[in-house]
Design a protein around this motif. Structure first.
Motif, PDB file in Angstrom:
ATOM      1  N   CYS A  16      25.017 -16.677 -33.688  1.00 31.65           N
ATOM      2  CA  CYS A  16      24.006 -16.172 -32.767  1.00 31.65           C
ATOM      3  C   CYS A  16      23.847 -14.658 -32.923  1.00 31.65           C
ATOM      4  CB  CYS A  16      24.394 -16.524 -31.336  1.00 31.65           C
ATOM      5  SG  CYS A  16      23.130 -16.126 -30.137  1.00 31.65           S
ATOM      6  N   LEU A  17      22.726 -14.254 -33.541  1.00 33.01           N
ATOM      7  CA  LEU A  17      22.415 -12.837 -33.692  1.00 33.01           C
ATOM      8  C   LEU A  17      21.245 -12.410 -32.824  1.00 33.01           C
ATOM      9  CD1 LEU A  17      22.683 -12.517 -37.579  1.00 33.01           C
ATOM     10  CD2 LEU A  17      24.370 -11.848 -35.866  1.00 33.01           C
ATOM     11  N   ARG A  18      20.451 -13.384 -32.383  1.00 32.69           N
ATOM     12  CA  ARG A  18      19.283 -13.094 -31.564  1.00 32.69           C
ATOM     13  C   ARG A  18      19.257 -14.031 -30.384  1.00 32.69           C
ATOM     14  NH1 ARG A  18      13.862 -11.880 -34.739  1.00 32.69           N
ATOM     15  NH2 ARG A  18      13.229 -11.708 -32.587  1.00 32.69           N
ATOM     16  N   GLY A  19      18.498 -13.677 -29.414  1.00 35.46           N
ATOM     17  CA  GLY A  19      18.384 -14.481 -28.211  1.00 35.46           C
ATOM     18  C   GLY A  19      19.043 -13.749 -27.061  1.00 35.46           C
ATOM     19  N   ALA A  20      18.878 -14.266 -25.892  1.00 35.17           N
ATOM     20  CA  ALA A  20      19.367 -13.603 -24.680  1.00 35.17           C
ATOM     21  C   ALA A  20      20.801 -13.999 -24.363  1.00 35.17           C
ATOM     22  CB  ALA A  20      18.446 -13.945 -23.513  1.00 35.17           C
ATOM     23  N   GLY A  21      21.613 -14.175 -25.396  1.00 33.94           N
ATOM     24  CA  GLY A  21      23.000 -14.552 -25.184  1.00 33.94           C
ATOM     25  C   GLY A  21      23.214 -16.045 -25.215  1.00 33.94           C
ATOM     26  N   ASP A  22      22.134 -16.804 -25.052  1.00 35.82           N
ATOM     27  CA  ASP A  22      22.235 -18.255 -25.145  1.00 35.82           C
ATOM     28  C   ASP A  22      22.199 -18.655 -26.611  1.00 35.82           C
ATOM     29  OD1 ASP A  22      22.135 -18.489 -22.364  1.00 35.82           O
ATOM     30  OD2 ASP A  22      19.944 -18.513 -22.376  1.00 35.82           O
ATOM     31  N   ILE A  23      23.010 -19.611 -26.971  1.00 28.21           N
ATOM     32  CA  ILE A  23      23.027 -20.100 -28.341  1.00 28.21           C
ATOM     33  C   ILE A  23      21.976 -21.192 -28.481  1.00 28.21           C
ATOM     34  CG2 ILE A  23      24.404 -21.315 -30.068  1.00 28.21           C
ATOM     35  CD1 ILE A  23      26.883 -19.958 -28.771  1.00 28.21           C
ATOM     36  N   THR A  24      21.122 -21.043 -29.475  1.00 27.78           N
ATOM     37  CA  THR A  24      20.131 -22.063 -29.785  1.00 27.78           C
ATOM     38  C   THR A  24      20.714 -22.922 -30.895  1.00 27.78           C
ATOM     39  OG1 THR A  24      18.312 -20.605 -29.170  1.00 27.78           O
ATOM     40  CG2 THR A  24      17.771 -22.503 -30.554  1.00 27.78           C
ATOM     41  N   SER A  25      21.229 -24.085 -30.528  1.00 31.01           N
ATOM     42  CA  SER A  25      21.817 -24.980 -31.523  1.00 31.01           C
ATOM     43  C   SER A  25      20.732 -25.515 -32.439  1.00 31.01           C
ATOM     44  CB  SER A  25      22.520 -26.147 -30.837  1.00 31.01           C
ATOM     45  OG  SER A  25      23.638 -25.684 -30.124  1.00 31.01           O
ATOM     46  N   GLN A  26      21.100 -25.725 -33.678  1.00 26.19           N
ATOM     47  CA  GLN A  26      20.209 -26.305 -34.665  1.00 26.19           C
ATOM     48  C   GLN A  26      20.916 -27.505 -35.291  1.00 26.19           C
ATOM     49  OE1 GLN A  26      18.233 -23.611 -37.419  1.00 26.19           O
ATOM     50  NE2 GLN A  26      18.916 -21.885 -36.184  1.00 26.19           N
TER      51      GLN A  26
END
Length: 142
Positions: free
Chosen positions: A56-66
């Motif tokens: 996670c390098l971007r986002g508001a601290g939430d992890i966007t799983s892929q």
């Protein structure tokens, strides 16, 4: 490090597991330690498997799983990259609080969009290193 992507497709009549694939997955997992997941499906005599690991390098601290799936699960997306600047100052694409992969999937998933045209138009807007795999399950089923 950045995210990792794994993709394979093989004929469904071949049921053997692959030591090489397991080795690839082990290496890909090391590229993104925040999350990793797989989607798989049998389609017209092929078994398709898409794997992603996320750092996670971007986002508001939430992890966007892929891998990400569209609302109707027609599209599967894995994304590895970071958008640095955008030709038309598209705030959503360059906002470090927003996940790049999620922005791309949301655009592809918008009602009435031609997937290929939207993909090409969006990719043409920005600079930055990236790699991705996009699977259209419907296209695989015809």
């Amino acid at each position: 490090r950045m995210c990792g992507i794994g993709f394979r497709a093989w004929r469904t009549e071949s049921s053997r597991t692959s030591e090489a694939w397991e080795s690839v997955l082990q290496q890909v997992r090391r590229r993104g330690m925040d999350s990793h997941d797989t989607v798989a499906r049998d389609m017209q005599g092929l078994h398709v498997e898409l794997f992603a690991s996320v750092l996670c390098l971007r986002g508001a601290g939430d992890i966007t799983s892929q891998p990400l799936k569209s609302k109707d699960e027609r599209l599967w997306l894995v994304w590895n990259g970071q958008i640095f600047e955008c030709e038309n100052d598209d705030d959503a694409l360059v906002d470090a609080r927003v996940n790049d992969a999620r922005v791309l999937m949301d655009r592809l998933d918008a009602p009435g969009q031609d997937i290929l045209s939207t993909l090409m138009a969006t990719l043409g807007l920005f600079d930055g290193p990236y790699a991705f795999v996009l699977v259209d399950v419907c296209a695989c089923m015809t």
